[in-house]
Motif scaffolding. Structure first.
Motif, mmCIF file in Angstrom:
data_model
loop_
_atom_site.group_PDB
_atom_site.id
_atom_site.type_symbol
_atom_site.label_atom_id
_atom_site.label_comp_id
_atom_site.label_asym_id
_atom_site.label_seq_id
_atom_site.Cartn_x
_atom_site.Cartn_y
_atom_site.Cartn_z
ATOM 1 N N MET A 83 0.832 -1.209 0.000
ATOM 2 C CA MET A 83 0.000 0.000 0.000
ATOM 3 C C MET A 83 0.869 1.264 0.000
ATOM 4 S SD MET A 83 -3.049 -0.740 -0.332
ATOM 5 C CE MET A 83 -3.052 -2.390 -0.976
ATOM 6 N N GLU A 84 1.927 1.253 0.800
ATOM 7 C CA GLU A 84 2.838 2.401 0.841
ATOM 8 C C GLU A 84 3.543 2.582 -0.499
ATOM 9 O OE1 GLU A 84 5.462 2.041 4.193
ATOM 10 O OE2 GLU A 84 3.801 2.071 5.622
ATOM 11 N N LEU A 85 3.933 1.479 -1.115
ATOM 12 C CA LEU A 85 4.596 1.549 -2.410
ATOM 13 C C LEU A 85 3.642 2.087 -3.475
ATOM 14 C CD1 LEU A 85 7.120 1.000 -4.075
ATOM 15 C CD2 LEU A 85 6.358 -1.377 -4.316
ATOM 16 N N ILE A 86 2.415 1.615 -3.473
ATOM 17 C CA ILE A 86 1.420 2.102 -4.431
ATOM 18 C C ILE A 86 1.207 3.604 -4.257
ATOM 19 C CG2 ILE A 86 -1.049 2.031 -5.029
ATOM 20 C CD1 ILE A 86 -0.904 -1.028 -4.524
ATOM 21 N N GLU A 87 1.119 4.043 -3.022
ATOM 22 C CA GLU A 87 0.942 5.474 -2.745
ATOM 23 C C GLU A 87 2.101 6.290 -3.319
ATOM 24 O OE1 GLU A 87 0.895 8.141 1.232
ATOM 25 O OE2 GLU A 87 -0.459 6.420 1.242
ATOM 26 N N ALA A 88 3.317 5.797 -3.175
ATOM 27 C CA ALA A 88 4.484 6.509 -3.715
ATOM 28 C C ALA A 88 4.440 6.560 -5.234
ATOM 29 C CB ALA A 88 5.772 5.839 -3.242
ATOM 30 N N VAL A 89 4.045 5.466 -5.862
ATOM 31 C CA VAL A 89 3.999 5.407 -7.332
ATOM 32 C C VAL A 89 2.877 6.288 -7.879
ATOM 33 C CG1 VAL A 89 3.666 3.896 -9.336
ATOM 34 C CG2 VAL A 89 5.058 3.123 -7.400
ATOM 35 N N GLU A 90 1.783 6.412 -7.139
ATOM 36 C CA GLU A 90 0.657 7.235 -7.599
ATOM 37 C C GLU A 90 0.968 8.734 -7.580
ATOM 38 O OE1 GLU A 90 -2.525 5.777 -5.109
ATOM 39 O OE2 GLU A 90 -3.261 4.499 -6.733
ATOM 40 N N ASP A 91 1.999 9.157 -6.891
ATOM 41 C CA ASP A 91 2.380 10.569 -6.844
ATOM 42 C C ASP A 91 2.974 10.961 -8.194
ATOM 43 O OD1 ASP A 91 3.413 13.089 -6.473
ATOM 44 O OD2 ASP A 91 4.571 12.574 -4.683
ATOM 45 N N ARG A 92 2.168 11.600 -9.019
ATOM 46 C CA ARG A 92 2.576 11.938 -10.377
ATOM 47 C C ARG A 92 3.468 13.177 -10.473
ATOM 48 N NH1 ARG A 92 -1.318 8.445 -10.668
ATOM 49 N NH2 ARG A 92 -1.759 7.291 -12.573
ATOM 50 N N SER A 93 3.860 13.743 -9.337
ATOM 51 C CA SER A 93 4.741 14.911 -9.352
ATOM 52 C C SER A 93 6.202 14.511 -9.523
ATOM 53 C CB SER A 93 4.579 15.722 -8.059
ATOM 54 O OG SER A 93 5.070 14.993 -6.948
ATOM 55 N N ARG A 94 6.457 13.205 -9.534
ATOM 56 C CA ARG A 94 7.841 12.758 -9.652
ATOM 57 C C ARG A 94 7.932 11.459 -10.443
ATOM 58 N NH1 ARG A 94 8.272 11.280 -3.258
ATOM 59 N NH2 ARG A 94 6.620 9.756 -3.305
ATOM 60 N N CYS A 95 9.091 11.210 -10.987
ATOM 61 C CA CYS A 95 9.386 9.974 -11.708
ATOM 62 C C CYS A 95 9.903 8.974 -10.673
ATOM 63 C CB CYS A 95 10.450 10.251 -12.764
ATOM 64 S SG CYS A 95 11.020 8.792 -13.632
ATOM 65 N N VAL A 96 9.274 7.823 -10.599
ATOM 66 C CA VAL A 96 9.641 6.804 -9.628
ATOM 67 C C VAL A 96 10.595 5.803 -10.276
ATOM 68 C CG1 VAL A 96 8.755 4.916 -8.215
ATOM 69 C CG2 VAL A 96 7.464 7.048 -8.398
ATOM 70 N N THR A 97 11.650 5.480 -9.554
ATOM 71 C CA THR A 97 12.563 4.436 -10.007
ATOM 72 C C THR A 97 12.706 3.400 -8.896
ATOM 73 O OG1 THR A 97 14.554 5.525 -9.175
ATOM 74 C CG2 THR A 97 13.894 6.053 -11.426
ATOM 75 N N SER A 98 12.926 2.168 -9.296
ATOM 76 C CA SER A 98 13.174 1.097 -8.337
ATOM 77 C C SER A 98 14.240 0.182 -8.910
ATOM 78 C CB SER A 98 11.904 0.297 -8.055
ATOM 79 O OG SER A 98 12.221 -0.849 -7.276
ATOM 80 N N ASP A 99 15.392 0.155 -8.247
ATOM 81 C CA ASP A 99 16.444 -0.763 -8.677
ATOM 82 C C ASP A 99 16.000 -2.205 -8.482
ATOM 83 O OD1 ASP A 99 18.108 1.325 -9.388
ATOM 84 O OD2 ASP A 99 19.173 1.331 -7.467
ATOM 85 N N PHE A 100 15.313 -2.477 -7.371
ATOM 86 C CA PHE A 100 14.871 -3.839 -7.086
ATOM 87 C C PHE A 100 13.920 -4.352 -8.171
ATOM 88 C CE2 PHE A 100 11.760 -6.775 -5.220
ATOM 89 C CZ PHE A 100 12.608 -7.809 -4.858
#
Length: 108
Positions: A60-77
């Motif tokens: 849920m926390e990860l989804i919330e971070a990805v839904e923030d369209r003010s930034r480009c999300v990256t995940s090395d994992f």
């Protein structure tokens, strides 16, 4: 748009790694990971309800971070980046499918 790197917490990481069956994330990113509810439910049965609840909260926390369209999300994992809406939608769809599998596993 600023980049933000998101970490995938350990319990959720463990589940995603368990479901990495099509290839490896380093090669194919999220396409390497099965979102088949039966496969996710198998992980749920192996680890027990406490870990399933923990993984769902982390998701849920990860989804919330990805839904923030003010930034480009990256995940090395996850080997994924969201430079545009199509990439963000692909990641959100993947995370939603994982949530459905965890929810089914949580109910069993």
């Amino acid at each position: 748009m600023a980049d933000v790197s998101v970490e995938v917490p350990w319990t959720l990481r463990e589940c995603i790694t368990y479901c990495e069956v099509h290839c490896v994330r380093g090669c194919c990113g999220i396409d390497a990971v099965s979102t088949d509810p039966a496969h996710i439910e198998e992980w749920c049965r192996r680890v027990g309800p406490a870990k399933v609840v923990e993984a769902r909260l982390q998701l849920m926390e990860l989804i919330e971070a990805v839904e923030d369209r003010s930034r480009c999300v990256t995940s090395d994992f996850l080997n994924h980046r969201t430079p545009d809406e199509a990439a963000r939608r692909e990641l959100l769809d993947f995370l939603a499918a994982f949530d459905a599998g965890l929810a089914a596993g949580d109910a069993s």
